[in-house]
Design a protein around this motif. Structure first.
Motif, mmCIF file in Angstrom:
data_model
loop_
_atom_site.group_PDB
_atom_site.id
_atom_site.type_symbol
_atom_site.label_atom_id
_atom_site.label_comp_id
_atom_site.label_asym_id
_atom_site.label_seq_id
_atom_site.Cartn_x
_atom_site.Cartn_y
_atom_site.Cartn_z
ATOM 1 N N LEU A 1 2.433 -5.317 -11.911
ATOM 2 C CA LEU A 1 1.430 -5.979 -12.740
ATOM 3 C C LEU A 1 0.597 -5.002 -13.555
ATOM 4 C CD1 LEU A 1 0.107 -8.558 -10.083
ATOM 5 C CD2 LEU A 1 1.917 -8.881 -11.793
ATOM 6 N N GLY A 2 0.796 -3.717 -13.357
ATOM 7 C CA GLY A 2 0.008 -2.719 -14.069
ATOM 8 C C GLY A 2 -0.069 -1.436 -13.274
ATOM 9 N N ILE A 3 -1.235 -0.812 -13.295
ATOM 10 C CA ILE A 3 -1.453 0.458 -12.602
ATOM 11 C C ILE A 3 -2.440 0.249 -11.464
ATOM 12 C CG2 ILE A 3 -2.419 2.784 -12.811
ATOM 13 C CD1 ILE A 3 -1.498 2.860 -15.677
ATOM 14 N N ALA A 4 -2.103 0.794 -10.290
ATOM 15 C CA ALA A 4 -3.026 0.820 -9.158
ATOM 16 C C ALA A 4 -3.543 2.254 -9.018
ATOM 17 C CB ALA A 4 -2.329 0.376 -7.878
ATOM 18 N N VAL A 5 -4.863 2.404 -8.917
ATOM 19 C CA VAL A 5 -5.479 3.727 -8.949
ATOM 20 C C VAL A 5 -6.632 3.773 -7.945
ATOM 21 C CG1 VAL A 5 -7.055 3.030 -10.809
ATOM 22 C CG2 VAL A 5 -6.544 5.452 -10.505
ATOM 23 N N ASP A 6 -6.989 4.971 -7.533
ATOM 24 C CA ASP A 6 -8.186 5.152 -6.715
ATOM 25 C C ASP A 6 -9.391 4.915 -7.622
ATOM 26 O OD1 ASP A 6 -10.308 5.921 -5.159
ATOM 27 O OD2 ASP A 6 -9.618 7.970 -4.801
ATOM 28 N N SER A 7 -9.833 3.671 -7.682
ATOM 29 C CA SER A 7 -10.862 3.291 -8.659
ATOM 30 C C SER A 7 -12.259 3.736 -8.258
ATOM 31 C CB SER A 7 -10.836 1.774 -8.882
ATOM 32 O OG SER A 7 -10.898 1.083 -7.654
ATOM 33 N N GLY A 8 -12.403 4.323 -7.077
ATOM 34 C CA GLY A 8 -13.690 4.883 -6.704
ATOM 35 C C GLY A 8 -13.910 6.271 -7.269
ATOM 36 N N ASP A 9 -12.871 6.837 -7.862
ATOM 37 C CA ASP A 9 -12.940 8.180 -8.450
ATOM 38 C C ASP A 9 -12.928 8.039 -9.977
ATOM 39 O OD1 ASP A 9 -12.413 10.711 -9.494
ATOM 40 O OD2 ASP A 9 -11.200 11.310 -7.780
#
Length: 398
Positions: A346-354
């Motif tokens: 569905l897209g990109i999964a990332v460490d969104s806390g960084d």
């Protein structure tokens, strides 16, 4: 004169929070209810009013709207959360007696794990509900390095779930996490009570006009919904500040939805700082609740939908809105949201806390093109499995 419909069962559905998914889900339950059922909907007055204005005439089954009293609603939203849990238990029990309903259904049953674990009953009535945020199984569905606080939370949930499921008053738990039922069956003696429930995709709605569309020629990023800190708006602004100027001038970012009052001051401070750091970046914050037509228009006109939750436990309807419109997401890699994003491309999964990692992935999407990260076929299959009809059928079968 037609005879009144035969009522074979009475179901009381309870939701004390007017924000979020409640209106849409209750609309599904009313629209797809089978004859022979009478629905009692116990909810805040604002939610009852919205339902009354949108219900079909006549409704498929008898529906009685029961606005919560002011004291009831205040207690049910009280902090600390155990106070709210027991208040909701008391309110449900009280209205089951008043309505004569056979079954009580909590639109969100997570808080009721405590009263259920303590063995409390409902005076002979059965109860069921939707479980939003199981996390005890996260180590089995993807990368998971829990903090000490998260380990304590998971141990607490494990104890509560084991005891909750053993309560004879509990008929069924419908989990929005499709991976939790198998875990429950293999770890808890009464885990068979847990079943998977689709997070229903919103039916297509006509788009309405947007007062201030983003400038043409830029890659549009959209963050929408109730803008609380856990949804990641501050992390997005911090990430945007780190973009090279050559990329910042190619992006347009829209935040659409009511801002959590607790967050409003911090968000405004970050916005002002960003305006100085990135004068050529386009940013708009629309601090109000948007209707479905407005949201549909915003998603249609965006290129990327943001879901950078901050280690949020549970699922998100944002994934379905984006996939239905053929838009990739930039989402947290943590937990269920990350797993669904990866599995269905569905897209990109990332460490969104960084913020630095988030900025890097925003930059990739600008430079390589959002469509690079989206598989329309797997996304379409994901959406097709999440129908409102199936959602309503499972809830109304309890």
């Amino acid at each position: 004169m037609p005879s009144p419909p035969v009522v074979r069962r009475r179901l009381l559905i309870f939701e004390p929070d007017a924000e979020g998914h409640a209106l849409e889900w209750l609309q599904h339950l009313i629209a797809f209810a089978e004859p022979g059922t009478k629905l009692f909907i116990l909810a805040p007055r604002a939610l009852c009013t919205a339902l009354e204005q949108t219900m079909p005439t006549p409704t498929p089954v008898p529906v009685e709207l029961l606005p919560l009293g002011k004291l009831e609603q205040r207690l049910c939203l009280q902090r600390p959360l155990p106070v709210a849990a027991f208040a909701r238990w008391w309110v449900m029990r009280r209205h089951l007696k008043r309505t004569g309903a056979d079954t009580g259904f909590f639109l969100m049953i997570d808080l009721q794990s405590l009263p259920l674990a303590l063995g409390l009953g409902m005076a002979g009535r059965r109860i069921a509900g939707i479980l939003f945020r199981p996390s005890v199984h996260y180590g089995e569905i993807g990368p998971y390095s829990p903090s000490d606080a998260e380990r304590r939370r998971d141990r607490r949930k494990d104890v509560l779930y084991r005891r909750m499921l053993a309560n004879p008053a509990l008929d069924r738990v419908l989990s929005l996490d499709p991976f939790f039922p198998a875990y429950a069956r293999s770890h808890y003696p009464h885990g068979g009570k847990v079943e998977a429930l689709p997070d229903p995709a919103h039916p297509p709605v006509p788009s309405t006009s947007i007062a201030e569309p983003s400038p043409a020629g830029r890659v549009g990023f959209l963050l929408f919904g109730y803008l609380a800190e856990r949804k990641g708006p501050l992390a997005v602004l911090d990430a945007l500040a780190l973009l090279p100027a050559s990329l910042a001038c190619r992006v347009a970012v829209t935040f659409a939805g009511r801002v959590d009052p607790v967050l409003r001051e911090s968000l405004e401070q970050r916005r002002q700082t960003l305006a100085i750091a990135q004068p050529n970046l386009w940013l708009r914050i629309d601090d109000r609740r948007l209707d479905s037509g407005e949201l549909a228009a915003l998603v249609d006109r965006s290129d990327v939908v943001l879901a950078p939750y901050q280690r949020f436990v549970g699922s998100s309807g944002v994934l379905l809105w984006a996939a239905s419109a053929g838009r990739p997401v930039l989402a947290q890699e943590f937990g269920l949201i990350g797993r669904l994003t990866r599995d269905h491309r569905l897209g990109i999964a990332v460490d969104s806390g960084d913020p630095a990692k988030l900025a890097h992935e925003i930059g990739r999407m600008i430079e390589e093109g959002p469509a690079t990260f989206f598989d329309s076929k797997t996304a379409a299959r994901f959406v097709a499995a999440q129908t409102p009809e199936r959602f309503a059928s499972l809830v109304l079968s309890v």
